[in-house]
Design a protein around this motif. Structure first.
Motif, PDB file in Angstrom:
ATOM      1  N   GLU A 274     -20.712  63.317  79.027  1.00  0.00           N
ATOM      2  CA  GLU A 274     -20.835  64.224  80.169  1.00  0.00           C
ATOM      3  C   GLU A 274     -21.547  63.542  81.329  1.00  0.00           C
ATOM      4  O   GLU A 274     -21.118  63.634  82.493  1.00  0.00           O
ATOM      5  CB  GLU A 274     -21.593  65.489  79.744  1.00  0.00           C
ATOM      6  N   GLU A 275     -22.640  62.823  81.016  1.00  0.00           N
ATOM      7  CA  GLU A 275     -23.452  62.220  82.074  1.00  0.00           C
ATOM      8  C   GLU A 275     -22.780  61.024  82.731  1.00  0.00           C
ATOM      9  O   GLU A 275     -22.910  60.820  83.941  1.00  0.00           O
ATOM     10  CB  GLU A 275     -24.796  61.784  81.496  1.00  0.00           C
TER      11      GLU A 275
ATOM     12  N   SER B 184     -18.140  62.326  82.985  1.00  0.00           N
ATOM     13  CA  SER B 184     -17.686  63.697  83.216  1.00  0.00           C
ATOM     14  C   SER B 184     -16.648  64.151  82.191  1.00  0.00           C
ATOM     15  O   SER B 184     -15.683  64.847  82.519  1.00  0.00           O
ATOM     16  CB  SER B 184     -17.117  63.838  84.639  1.00  0.00           C
ATOM     17  N   ILE B 185     -16.835  63.735  80.928  1.00  0.00           N
ATOM     18  CA  ILE B 185     -15.943  64.146  79.849  1.00  0.00           C
ATOM     19  C   ILE B 185     -16.517  65.413  79.219  1.00  0.00           C
ATOM     20  O   ILE B 185     -17.653  65.426  78.773  1.00  0.00           O
ATOM     21  CB  ILE B 185     -15.792  63.044  78.787  1.00  0.00           C
ATOM     22  N   LYS B 186     -15.720  66.453  79.169  1.00  0.00           N
ATOM     23  CA  LYS B 186     -16.189  67.742  78.678  1.00  0.00           C
ATOM     24  C   LYS B 186     -16.275  67.768  77.153  1.00  0.00           C
ATOM     25  O   LYS B 186     -15.653  66.968  76.454  1.00  0.00           O
ATOM     26  CB  LYS B 186     -15.274  68.864  79.169  1.00  0.00           C
ATOM     27  N   ALA B 187     -17.039  68.731  76.670  1.00  0.00           N
ATOM     28  CA  ALA B 187     -17.349  68.809  75.240  1.00  0.00           C
ATOM     29  C   ALA B 187     -16.099  68.968  74.387  1.00  0.00           C
ATOM     30  O   ALA B 187     -16.003  68.389  73.297  1.00  0.00           O
ATOM     31  CB  ALA B 187     -18.317  69.962  74.985  1.00  0.00           C
TER      32      ALA B 187
ATOM     33  N   ALA C   4     -21.774  63.070  72.998  1.00  0.00           N
ATOM     34  CA  ALA C   4     -21.408  64.164  73.903  1.00  0.00           C
ATOM     35  C   ALA C   4     -22.268  64.155  75.160  1.00  0.00           C
ATOM     36  O   ALA C   4     -21.773  64.371  76.275  1.00  0.00           O
ATOM     37  CB  ALA C   4     -21.534  65.505  73.171  1.00  0.00           C
ATOM     38  N   LYS C   5     -23.559  63.897  74.999  1.00  0.00           N
ATOM     39  CA  LYS C   5     -24.485  63.844  76.132  1.00  0.00           C
ATOM     40  C   LYS C   5     -24.105  62.722  77.097  1.00  0.00           C
ATOM     41  O   LYS C   5     -24.014  62.921  78.313  1.00  0.00           O
ATOM     42  CB  LYS C   5     -25.912  63.657  75.616  1.00  0.00           C
TER      43      LYS C   5
END
Length: 277
Positions: A169-170, A173-176, A165-166
């Motif tokens: 996003e970094e 830009s994929i959301k949780a 997940a980290k």
């Protein structure tokens, strides 16, 4: 259905063999923590560890897990590696965390590292597609190579799902809520000789089927751009080129196997090679 013939199996086996080049112990000596062997020491740091009075009967070691971080810092001060300034957990074979050390010190001590890799997949009427990233030319490791949509190390204090997940996003830009749909599909291990030392990696692999409308955006500068390619084109890139990062090849071969892109006889050979550790 298979999209290759028997004569083209060799390139895939070569990619797998490239990640299984370590022959242990070789010239390395054991590394212990709390009297448990957890690594294999690179000969380049024998003298430094001797000066630090860490020599044991047959190798080197530290008495407590809390000593690992200071050891990593000392080796960096001696310019024996370039620190990443990112701590990784150091664990026993039964996953008991002993302590932490800078990521860059892992290969010198032959310690196991954990990583995550995500196959970002899109199902279209014309077939299956996969997102690949083009690594930044400024990356320390394999600059400019093709990489997964999301991939990275599992830093200290978190597990593979949190790391995924980290990194999602970094890097893209994929959301949780979207990354939560990723499914674990494989665990791949290898021991590889690299200029930085011995890489003993465990890769936790995931599949994520993405909407056609989804377009990843580079967020942290580690990826220049992303491309959505038909799986047949990615298959050819792995088979015919050296454009894909070394360990990404292994995860893609596993994907090709699960998508039945090899004949049954070739699949059996590749699975046996991929699962060798």
């Amino acid at each position: 259905m298979s999209i290759m013939n028997d004569s083209n199996l060799a390139p895939f086996l070569q990619h797998i063999a490239h990640c299984h080049t370590a022959r242990l112990p070789g010239t390395r000596r054991p590394f212990y923590c709390e009297q448990i062997q957890i690594g294999w020491v690179d000969p380049r740091i024998f003298s430094a560890l001797g000066e630090l009075r860490l020599e044991t009967g047959d190798g080197f070691g530290v008495p407590h897990g809390s000593d690992l971080q200071n050891l990593g810092a000392e080796l960096a001060c001696r310019e024996l590696y370039r620190p990443h300034h990112e701590l990784f957990d150091v664990s026993t074979l039964d996953n008991r965390v002993l302590g932490q050390i800078d990521r860059g010190a892992l290969p010198l001590l032959g310690l196991t590292a954990q990583g995550v890799h995500l196959n970002g997949l899109v199902r279209k009427e014309s077939g299956l597609f996969i997102w690949l990233g083009h690594r930044s030319p400024h990356k320390r490791l394999d600059p400019g190579k093709l990489d997964h949509l999301v991939a990275g190390g599992v830093c200290a204090g978190i597990g593979p799902l949190e790391a995924l997940a980290k990194e999602a996003e970094e890097e893209a830009s994929i959301k949780a809520d979207l990354i939560a749909q990723a499914k674990p599909v494989a665990t791949i291990r290898y021991a590889m000789e690299r200029p930085e030392g011995l890489r003993r990696d465990t890769l936790h692999c995931y599949d994520l089927y993405l909407p056609e409308a989804f377009v990843p955006e580079p967020a942290d500068g580690e990826v220049e751009f992303f491309k959505l390619l038909p799986i047949e084109e990615v298959f050819s890139l792995v088979r015919d080129t050296q454009k894909v990062k070394f360990n990404v090849n292994l995860v893609l071969i596993d994907l090709f196997l699960r998508q039945n892109l090899f004949s049954p006889s070739d699949a059996a050979i590749l699975r046996a090679a991929l699962n060798a550790s």
